[in-house]
Structures are given as structure tokens and as C-alpha cells.
Write a protein that holds these residues in place. Sequence first.
Motif, PDB file in Angstrom:
ATOM      1  N   LYS A 162      29.095  40.750  40.440  1.00 56.03           N
ATOM      2  CA  LYS A 162      27.883  41.005  39.923  1.00 56.03           C
ATOM      3  C   LYS A 162      27.858  41.715  38.535  1.00 56.03           C
ATOM      4  O   LYS A 162      27.163  41.532  37.671  1.00 56.03           O
TER       5      LYS A 162
ATOM      6  N   PRO B 182      28.647  37.399  35.329  1.00 58.30           N
ATOM      7  CA  PRO B 182      29.540  35.821  35.340  1.00 58.30           C
ATOM      8  C   PRO B 182      28.472  34.883  35.045  1.00 58.30           C
ATOM      9  O   PRO B 182      27.417  34.984  35.182  1.00 58.30           O
ATOM     10  N   SER B 183      29.095  33.894  34.266  1.00 60.97           N
ATOM     11  CA  SER B 183      28.213  32.600  34.160  1.00 60.97           C
ATOM     12  C   SER B 183      28.746  31.562  35.285  1.00 60.97           C
ATOM     13  O   SER B 183      29.809  31.664  35.930  1.00 60.97           O
ATOM     14  N   HIS B 184      27.751  30.582  35.813  1.00 64.46           N
ATOM     15  CA  HIS B 184      28.202  29.448  36.851  1.00 64.46           C
ATOM     16  C   HIS B 184      29.173  28.756  36.336  1.00 64.46           C
ATOM     17  O   HIS B 184      29.467  28.548  35.046  1.00 64.46           O
TER      18      HIS B 184
ATOM     19  N   VAL C 136      31.813  31.371  40.303  1.00 66.38           N
ATOM     20  CA  VAL C 136      31.558  31.683  39.212  1.00 66.38           C
ATOM     21  C   VAL C 136      32.796  31.676  37.990  1.00 66.38           C
ATOM     22  O   VAL C 136      33.836  31.480  38.603  1.00 66.38           O
TER      23      VAL C 136
ATOM     24  N   GLU D 274      28.824  31.130  46.002  1.00 64.01           N
ATOM     25  CA  GLU D 274      28.781  30.670  44.664  1.00 64.01           C
ATOM     26  C   GLU D 274      30.174  30.884  43.843  1.00 64.01           C
ATOM     27  O   GLU D 274      30.589  31.852  44.060  1.00 64.01           O
TER      28      GLU D 274
END
Lengths: 254, 373
Positions: free
Chosen positions: B209, B213-215, B6, B4
Amino acid sequence: MKPKLAVWKFASCDGCQLSLLDCEDELLMVAEALEIAHFPEASRAVVAGPYDISLVEGSITTPHDLERIEAIRAQSTWVISIGACATAGGIQALRNFQAVEDFMRMVYARPEYIQTLSQSTAISEHIKVDFELRGCPINKNQLLELINALLNRRKPHLPSESVCHECKLRGTVCVMVSQGIPCLGPVTHAGCGAICPAYQRGCYGCFGPSDSPHPAALSQAFKSLGVSEAELVRLYRGFNSNAPAFREESLQHE
Amino acid sequence: MQTEVVLLQRLHLDLLLSQLQAAGYQTVGPVVRDQAIVYDRIQSTADLPMGIGDIQGKGSYRLRSRDDAALFGYVVGPQAWKKYLYPPRQLLMRAEQNSRGLQITAPDQEVPKYAMIGVRGCELKAIQIQDRVFLEGPYSDDFYRERREQIFILAVNCTEPGNTCFCVSMEAGPAAGPGYDLAITEMLETAEPCYLARAGSAKGAELLKHCNPSHAPATLLEKENALWTAAAAQMGRSLNPEQASAALKSGYESTHWKDVGERCLSCSNCTLVCPTCFCSGVQEVTDLAGTSSERWREWDSCFSLNFTLTAGRPIRQSPGARYRQWISHKLAFWQDQFDQSGCVGCGRCITWCPVGIDLTSEIEALNALQTKT
């Protein structure tokens, strides 16, 4: 019986033989391992030869020097020339590019009293030398390493490659590439630990030419940095002006 | 492992650094010293070269001011990360002659635990090439292994390659390939840069983690992709590895080597700045009494005359022969020896050669001579 060490002086400033006294912490160990038999700078007590190790400082500049160096060779097992004067003729070899009689007339009121040779030359031009320790002055750790290797009958670790090697090992940024400072490092013999570039100065070539110098290629690069022909001559004519590689390159730009 | 993407701010980078330090890492990264970007200890992002870039060319490197607040807006400098994994001088063992005979002991040294901040794609690949040399095959190097196993790699994807770069040719960049713990791309859209981050290991994911954080928004991801594409098209140099290897293997007797030899200083700068060159020499250092000894390993170079000293004489005596050895090993025989090229296209050997010898031009010249004859 301990091996006997002698220290001899020819045309020089004494700085190299002082490196032995500079050993301070290690000096007692040296004195334990060796008999310091002839070292007038340190002691009036002189033990007669023959000697196992003779450290020879200074260049040959007088007819008397020629006789003395023969006598030293005859009574020494190992002759080691130390410093730029003994290994290349020193700063006084600048006379080799001029007429020495002119200097004598300018300096001395009675030049006829002066007995000197027209050239200042390295010890190895006159006698067989077993090892040459470079530098102006020599590095005391290199001197200790050499004595150590001789006493232990092993090869000394005294690299003969360029100063660049030492810069890289200590993490110094190349001053020529990053600041355009003309630096003799790429053609100069390692041994000082690359002191000048660490202080943002170009190398002065105190240790003379490396084992495979290529000053012609370096001079081309210096020229593109804006170094003039006259400056090129001065760069190669420092303490090692009479070392063949530096001498020949300086003559190219005269 | 999570992939992912971030979005991080500079304060998150500081948080990452302090977390790494709390976990016992020495954080090392880019700093300005002596008119260049070098790798050294860093405490926080305040130590990073903010707003500093560089201009590189053959035999030339100059820092420049950028008109932004980029922390990673520079191209790789004179030092490679190998100085941390394969230090210039390494004590290998001690020996002592005493009443019990000859005692040999391993050096009692604490193995440093480094977090490398700002590893570029080419540099990550260089580390992997050295892994192959030091760790695989029948003989592996414990000193390298101990350090390598402990490192944390924070990679920075490259968006502004330099004039001597050709990582695309060597498939080493501009984005960092796998092998990192965390990778970030610096985005300079706004006055305060922001960072797109990906974890490449469980360690990296765990650290991320903690930043909460934001996407990353899809628009930024598109921009990032465009930056990489643009960077790949901006390489200052290029090299065809297959062609280079073939030219070197058939050009052993070429007259070109004499020509290079006339320009080469054989000063060894190219090998010592190269992130993959791994040659070393070993010395015994005795005490004056000859009762104890230390064995040291020190970086060496195939450009030094003594490197091939055999039976009292060096084998490769001319600078041309030594240059041919280096470039042939790097671009042709490395492939035979280690199943990969020894070059990552970082361009250091071009920038840091005091007389500006450029291996990509030398290959072109060698090729041209061969096509002519």
C-alpha cells in the motif's frame, strides 16, 4: 600432579610443533593444565619421563628413528602423531616412489656416510598410536581440542569427513562445479576449515584422505575437466603421497 | 488478505527494501560472489545480480551475461535459505560448574529478523517442508521457530527454469505457492523491467500500500500467465514421485546401488546444498579446566561415515548404501514420515555434485532394472 606433556621430532620441518607455540592466547592455559616436560623447541629444561601425552612430529626415515620411536612409546601413556609427516610420511615420502640411493649419490659427495631407510613412513607403521592429528601443518584449534578432550576424558570433536563439508558450513561456493578447478576437497580429510577453496583455489589435500575417500571417481571427473594423467599423479603426490588411498590412486595414473 | 495484482517499477522495489529495513529487517537476497549467485545482505536493488544469468548442468554451474536488465534472471544457486532459518552452527546451551553447582543457561543471542528477497517457488516449498520437520509433531525446535516466526518472504515467480530443474514434477513451481508475504513476477518486455506483485499476507499488503502502486493491466497478466505456462514446459528434468517412491521401496536390494557407489564420492555436497536436508550433529565444547561447556549443533550429513557410528562401527559403510539411504529418505520414506515428499525439484543436488550424479537418472536406471527383471 599435572599431566606431563612431551613433544618429539622426527623427519619434519617443525611447523606442527610450532602450532603449540602458536597457541599464544591459550598457551598459558595449556601450561596451567599440563606440565610441559619435554619440548626442546621451546625450552632447554627437560623433565625426565614417563610422560602422559607424547606429541610426535615427523616421519621415520633412519634406523636411529626406529629405536627412538620405540623408546618414546615405552615411556608414554598416550602417543599422538601430529601432521602429515607423522601420519603419512610427509612430503619426503616422495622418495618411496624412487630409488633413494640415486638421490644420495646426486646430493652427497660421500653418500657412504648417510644412513637412511628406503622409505619414509608414518609413526603408526612402527608403534601403536592412540590418535592421529592430520594436516600440513596441523590446525592449532584442533590441537587444543585434542588436548582439551584428553584432559576432560571426552571424545574429541575432530571430523573425519570431506573438506566439502567445511566449505558448505562456511558458505564457500564449490570451485570445481562453478569454475572447473580440480579440487581434492571431496576426498580430503576435514580440519583446515576449507581455506584454499575460500580463496578460489582447489584443495591440495594437506589433511590426507578423508574417512571414506573415493579418489578413483574423483579422478574420472578431473579427467573430464582436462586434467592429464601426469597432472593426476602430481595432484595425489603432495604432502600425503604415502597415505594409502592417495598412494594407490597416484599409481593408477603413473 | 488481498489478491489484487499491482504493477511495480524498480524504484518501488527499493522502496519496499527501505521500508523493510526501517521495520527492523535485515534484507537478504541474491548477490554475485565467487562466480555464483549466493544469498547475502542487500541494501538496495543495486546489490542484485542485474543482467546475470547462469547455465547449469550435471556437476556444472557457470554465470553468464544476459542481454537485458533482469534483476532475478538466474536459476537457484548453491545456497538455500535454510542457512538463515537453520544456521550451519548453532549454540544450544551453556553449562558451568561453580560453587552453586552445575548451572545451565540458554544462549543469550538476539534472534535475527530476516526479510528474504527472491525466494523461488521451490524454495518456499522447501521452507514449508522444514517447517513440518522442525515445528510440527511432538518435538518442536525453538531455535528454528524464533527465526521462522520473524521472517518476511518476498517470493519471485520463476519464468526461466534451468537445465537441472524439475519443480513442476514436485508441485513446487514455477510460480510460488501460498506462504509468501509478497510475490512478484519480473516482466522483461521493456528495457527497464517491471514487476507484477501480489500480497500473500496482511504484512505484505500493508507494505504494498505504501508504494501507492497502479493496477496491473490485463494484457500484462495474460503475458505473465503465458510465461508461467512456458516455464512449466521448459523443465530440464522430470520425475514421477509415485513411481520413484515405489521403485525405491522395492529396489532396496537392487544391484544398482553398487553401481552408484562406484561413482559417488560420498562427499556430502548433495545433502548440504539440499534446501530440505535437516540432519545435524551435537558437540560439547569444554574449556581446558573442564568447568564450563558449550553445546553446539552443526549441520551433518548421512554421507559422512560417522553419521551411523553405533557401538564403534558405522552401519552404512559403503558409499552405495549411503546414497541409497539419502535418495530413499528424500523420495520415499519422507512421505511416510512427514506426509509429503522431501524433494522440491530445485536441482541443486544435480548441479552441485562434483561428479554429476543425477537423482532423476538414478531413479530411471533403478526403474529400468526392475522392469527388466
